[in-house]
Design a protein around this motif. Structure first.
Motif, PDB file in Angstrom:
ATOM      1  N   PRO A   1      -1.729  10.294 -13.960  1.00 20.68           N
ATOM      2  CA  PRO A   1      -0.838  11.343 -13.811  1.00 20.68           C
ATOM      3  C   PRO A   1      -0.059  11.790 -15.191  1.00 20.68           C
ATOM      4  CG  PRO A   1       0.042   9.160 -13.159  1.00 20.68           C
ATOM      5  CD  PRO A   1      -1.356   8.974 -13.590  1.00 20.68           C
ATOM      6  N   ASP A   2      -0.175  12.939 -15.161  1.00 11.98           N
ATOM      7  CA  ASP A   2       0.579  13.755 -16.269  1.00 11.98           C
ATOM      8  C   ASP A   2       2.248  14.337 -15.836  1.00 11.98           C
ATOM      9  OD1 ASP A   2       0.149  16.075 -14.596  1.00 11.98           O
ATOM     10  OD2 ASP A   2      -1.457  16.720 -16.080  1.00 11.98           O
ATOM     11  N   ASP A   3       2.440  14.007 -14.785  1.00 15.54           N
ATOM     12  CA  ASP A   3       3.782  14.392 -14.115  1.00 15.54           C
ATOM     13  C   ASP A   3       4.791  13.401 -14.697  1.00 15.54           C
ATOM     14  OD1 ASP A   3       5.641  16.095 -12.342  1.00 15.54           O
ATOM     15  OD2 ASP A   3       6.040  13.922 -11.626  1.00 15.54           O
ATOM     16  N   ILE A   4       5.826  13.354 -15.371  1.00  9.66           N
ATOM     17  CA  ILE A   4       6.833  12.639 -16.112  1.00  9.66           C
ATOM     18  C   ILE A   4       7.403  11.758 -14.993  1.00  9.66           C
ATOM     19  CG2 ILE A   4       8.965  12.302 -17.535  1.00  9.66           C
ATOM     20  CD1 ILE A   4       6.200  12.883 -19.258  1.00  9.66           C
ATOM     21  N   GLU A   5       7.965  12.335 -13.967  1.00 10.45           N
ATOM     22  CA  GLU A   5       8.594  12.000 -12.910  1.00 10.45           C
ATOM     23  C   GLU A   5       8.021  10.917 -12.229  1.00 10.45           C
ATOM     24  OE1 GLU A   5      11.905  11.649 -11.996  1.00 10.45           O
ATOM     25  OE2 GLU A   5      12.255  12.879 -13.770  1.00 10.45           O
ATOM     26  N   GLN A   6       6.690  11.235 -11.843  1.00 12.50           N
ATOM     27  CA  GLN A   6       5.767  10.291 -11.343  1.00 12.50           C
ATOM     28  C   GLN A   6       5.441   9.096 -12.086  1.00 12.50           C
ATOM     29  OE1 GLN A   6       1.456  11.301 -10.367  1.00 12.50           O
ATOM     30  NE2 GLN A   6       2.493  11.900  -8.203  1.00 12.50           N
ATOM     31  N   ARG A   7       5.121   9.350 -13.513  1.00 13.29           N
ATOM     32  CA  ARG A   7       5.019   8.056 -14.269  1.00 13.29           C
ATOM     33  C   ARG A   7       6.170   7.133 -14.376  1.00 13.29           C
ATOM     34  NH1 ARG A   7       0.576   9.801 -18.030  1.00 13.29           N
ATOM     35  NH2 ARG A   7       1.020   8.004 -19.448  1.00 13.29           N
ATOM     36  N   ILE A   8       7.486   7.671 -14.420  1.00  7.53           N
ATOM     37  CA  ILE A   8       8.786   6.962 -14.548  1.00  7.53           C
ATOM     38  C   ILE A   8       8.580   6.209 -13.153  1.00  7.53           C
ATOM     39  CG2 ILE A   8      11.295   7.147 -14.424  1.00  7.53           C
ATOM     40  CD1 ILE A   8      10.922   9.572 -16.111  1.00  7.53           C
ATOM     41  N   GLU A   9       8.331   6.896 -11.931  1.00 11.14           N
ATOM     42  CA  GLU A   9       8.692   6.225 -10.747  1.00 11.14           C
ATOM     43  C   GLU A   9       7.683   4.963 -10.487  1.00 11.14           C
ATOM     44  OE1 GLU A   9       9.982   5.008  -6.984  1.00 11.14           O
ATOM     45  OE2 GLU A   9      10.953   6.474  -8.705  1.00 11.14           O
ATOM     46  N   ILE A  10       6.559   5.023 -11.322  1.00 14.61           N
ATOM     47  CA  ILE A  10       5.285   4.098 -11.185  1.00 14.61           C
ATOM     48  C   ILE A  10       6.251   2.866 -11.930  1.00 14.61           C
ATOM     49  CG2 ILE A  10       3.196   3.377 -12.095  1.00 14.61           C
ATOM     50  CD1 ILE A  10       2.168   5.990 -11.623  1.00 14.61           C
ATOM     51  N   MET A  11       6.579   3.104 -13.214  1.00 13.20           N
ATOM     52  CA  MET A  11       7.302   1.943 -13.760  1.00 13.20           C
ATOM     53  C   MET A  11       8.321   1.311 -12.978  1.00 13.20           C
ATOM     54  SD  MET A  11       7.422   3.226 -17.869  1.00 13.20           S
ATOM     55  CE  MET A  11       8.037   4.980 -17.453  1.00 13.20           C
TER      56      MET A  11
ATOM     57  N   PHE B   1       0.874  -1.254   0.088  1.00 10.62           N
ATOM     58  CA  PHE B   1       0.122  -0.012  -0.014  1.00 10.62           C
ATOM     59  C   PHE B   1       0.783   1.320  -0.020  1.00 10.62           C
ATOM     60  CE2 PHE B   1      -2.582   3.319   1.841  1.00 10.62           C
ATOM     61  CZ  PHE B   1      -3.870   3.032   1.210  1.00 10.62           C
ATOM     62  N   SER B   2       2.061   1.177   0.848  1.00 10.50           N
ATOM     63  CA  SER B   2       2.800   2.426   1.061  1.00 10.50           C
ATOM     64  C   SER B   2       3.658   2.572  -0.211  1.00 10.50           C
ATOM     65  CB  SER B   2       3.745   2.361   2.070  1.00 10.50           C
ATOM     66  OG  SER B   2       4.375   1.094   2.004  1.00 10.50           O
ATOM     67  N   ALA B   3       3.708   1.797  -1.201  1.00 11.20           N
ATOM     68  CA  ALA B   3       4.332   1.880  -2.501  1.00 11.20           C
ATOM     69  C   ALA B   3       3.758   2.510  -3.463  1.00 11.20           C
ATOM     70  CB  ALA B   3       5.237   0.443  -2.712  1.00 11.20           C
ATOM     71  N   ILE B   4       2.433   2.743  -3.460  1.00 12.94           N
ATOM     72  CA  ILE B   4       1.538   3.160  -4.540  1.00 12.94           C
ATOM     73  C   ILE B   4       1.782   4.770  -4.820  1.00 12.94           C
ATOM     74  CG2 ILE B   4      -0.676   3.768  -5.283  1.00 12.94           C
ATOM     75  CD1 ILE B   4      -1.578   1.343  -3.583  1.00 12.94           C
ATOM     76  N   VAL B   5       2.132   5.075  -5.759  1.00 13.49           N
ATOM     77  CA  VAL B   5       2.637   6.266  -6.245  1.00 13.49           C
ATOM     78  C   VAL B   5       1.302   7.257  -6.354  1.00 13.49           C
ATOM     79  CG1 VAL B   5       3.859   7.611  -7.752  1.00 13.49           C
ATOM     80  CG2 VAL B   5       4.593   5.569  -7.252  1.00 13.49           C
ATOM     81  N   GLY B   6       1.473   8.354  -5.839  1.00  8.85           N
ATOM     82  CA  GLY B   6       0.190   9.584  -5.710  1.00  8.85           C
ATOM     83  C   GLY B   6      -1.145   9.024  -5.470  1.00  8.85           C
ATOM     84  N   GLN B   7      -2.043   9.376  -6.079  1.00 10.07           N
ATOM     85  CA  GLN B   7      -3.559   9.095  -5.700  1.00 10.07           C
ATOM     86  C   GLN B   7      -3.768   9.167  -4.492  1.00 10.07           C
ATOM     87  OE1 GLN B   7      -4.605   9.171  -8.412  1.00 10.07           O
ATOM     88  NE2 GLN B   7      -4.060   7.678  -9.971  1.00 10.07           N
ATOM     89  N   ASP B   8      -3.343  10.385  -3.731  1.00 13.87           N
ATOM     90  CA  ASP B   8      -3.344  10.701  -2.334  1.00 13.87           C
ATOM     91  C   ASP B   8      -4.813  10.660  -1.801  1.00 13.87           C
ATOM     92  OD1 ASP B   8      -0.562  10.764  -2.297  1.00 13.87           O
ATOM     93  OD2 ASP B   8      -0.538  12.887  -2.370  1.00 13.87           O
ATOM     94  N   GLU B   9      -5.622  11.179  -2.423  1.00 11.62           N
ATOM     95  CA  GLU B   9      -6.928  11.517  -2.140  1.00 11.62           C
ATOM     96  C   GLU B   9      -7.535   9.939  -2.007  1.00 11.62           C
ATOM     97  OE1 GLU B   9     -10.641  14.155  -2.890  1.00 11.62           O
ATOM     98  OE2 GLU B   9     -10.348  12.828  -4.301  1.00 11.62           O
ATOM     99  N   MET B  10      -7.278   8.887  -2.931  1.00 12.42           N
ATOM    100  CA  MET B  10      -7.886   7.895  -2.939  1.00 12.42           C
ATOM    101  C   MET B  10      -7.494   6.974  -1.630  1.00 12.42           C
ATOM    102  SD  MET B  10      -7.833   4.697  -5.750  1.00 12.42           S
ATOM    103  CE  MET B  10      -6.206   4.763  -5.941  1.00 12.42           C
ATOM    104  N   LYS B  11      -6.179   7.200  -1.440  1.00 11.95           N
ATOM    105  CA  LYS B  11      -5.668   6.497  -0.342  1.00 11.95           C
ATOM    106  C   LYS B  11      -6.129   6.734   1.003  1.00 11.95           C
ATOM    107  CE  LYS B  11      -1.257   6.995  -1.873  1.00 11.95           C
ATOM    108  NZ  LYS B  11       0.058   6.915  -1.956  1.00 11.95           N
TER     109      LYS B  11
END
Length: 333
Positions: A201-211, A6-16
């Motif tokens: 997400p449209d933030d490039i760094e966030q998308r890279i971190e998800i990958m 759960f803690s490794a999920i990037v972003g989506q703070d409101e959902m979490k």
């Protein structure tokens, strides 16, 4: 099957945050998640379920019988032994029949042998856990009505040809859907405690971190889980502390006034908005280890508690979240 931490999920703070609030106080009524496909909706819900400590049940129980409340399970008292099992996470498929959801009575056996034979359904499996419905906006209306009634009452009643069986069915209901594929009826949306919106997400760094994290989990799930174990443990402690403190949280009269004024200002239907605001504010306060609900707690949960309860205003085409933010600014500055 390995579960993403759960803690490794990037972003989506409101959902979490909404999921954590519902874990602290399941009475809030579950979470409706709207958003694009592939944005981690089911991943987050499944991760939270796996994060929670195993629960105690009476051995052999078909209804996840709570050993501390045996009076709720008159047909489940044959065993004195107790064992621990993972908190259930049940997926409800779109094509499920009503019998599969609520359970089935064997009429032939009942009429022929005089025995009340009942095959528990998905609601029995989900008791004391999570029931997840993907694309809930495509689920047949009568099943959605049934599910929401059970989620509200905490009890499942099956009646066929004069025979009836009832059993506890208390769970956190999580629905998800893409608004482009059809909307839920407003009266059904209103029955969910919280509603959140997730976006790609449209933030490039966030998308890279998800990958990066998805790749790490796929290569070595055990090592990845170990890497995030400490962070998940902290979240678990936060939930446990919040659950324990919930009934001791002080809600000042001024906060109740704020909640009522905000609901009137945004034109929320019914009184569920105020009740959800109060409960969600208390749960968030407990999660943060505080003792008294403050206005900032109310403001933090207001969009998720109210956005799905607003009447459509033909003279105001702005989104519901914008209308709530605007009302908060006008009322509280």
């Amino acid at each position: 099957m390995s579960v993403f931490p759960f803690s490794a999920i990037v972003g989506q703070d409101e959902m979490k945050q909404a999921l954590l609030i519902s874990a602290v106080d399941p009475r809030i009524g579950g979470v409706m998640v709207f958003g694009d496909r592939g944005t981690g909706k089911s991943t987050a819900a499944r991760a939270l379920s796996a994060l929670l400590p195993p629960m105690r049940i009476v051995e052999g129980s078909r209804f996840n019988c709570d050993p501390d409340h045996r009076e709720d399970y008159p047909e489940e008292l044959t065993s004195k032994r107790v064992r621990r099992v993972p908190v259930p996470f049940v997926d409800l498929p779109l094509g499920a029949t009503e019998d599969r959801v609520v359970g089935a009575l064997d009429l032939e056996r009942a009429l022929g042998k005089g025995e009340k034979a009942f095959e528990p359904g998905l609601l029995a499996r989900a008791h004391r856990g999570f029931l997840y419905i993907d694309e809930i906006n495509l689920l047949e209306d009568h099943l959605v009505d049934l599910l929401l009634d059970v989620a509200t009452s905490g009890e499942n009643l099956v009646e066929r040809e004069g025979l009836s069986v009832r059993h506890p069915a208390r769970f956190v209901l999580i629905g998800s859907g893409n608004p482009e594929e059809g909307e839920l009826r407003p009266q059904l949306l209103d029955r969910f405690g919280l509603s959140v919106e997730v976006k790609t997400p449209d933030d490039i760094e966030q998308r890279i971190e998800i990958m990066r994290r998805c790749d790490a989990q796929e290569r070595d799930a055990d090592a990845f889980a170990e890497e995030w174990k400490a962070a998940d443990t902290n979240i678990l402690r936060q939930i446990a502390r919040g659950q324990k403190a919930l009934d001791k949280i002080d809600v000042p009269e001024a906060i109740l006034t704020d909640a009522a004024e905000l609901c009137v200002a945004v034109g929320a239907d019914g009184l569920r908005g105020e009740l959800t605001l109060m409960r969600a504010s208390k749960a968030l306060t407990a999660l943060q280890g505080k003792r008294k609900v403050r206005r900032e707690h109310l403001i933090a949960v207001a969009p998720m508690a109210l956005r799905h309860r607003l009447r459509r205003d033909v003279l105001d085409e702005t989104g519901s979240t914008v209308r709530i933010d605007r009302a908060i600014e006008e009322l509280f500055g």
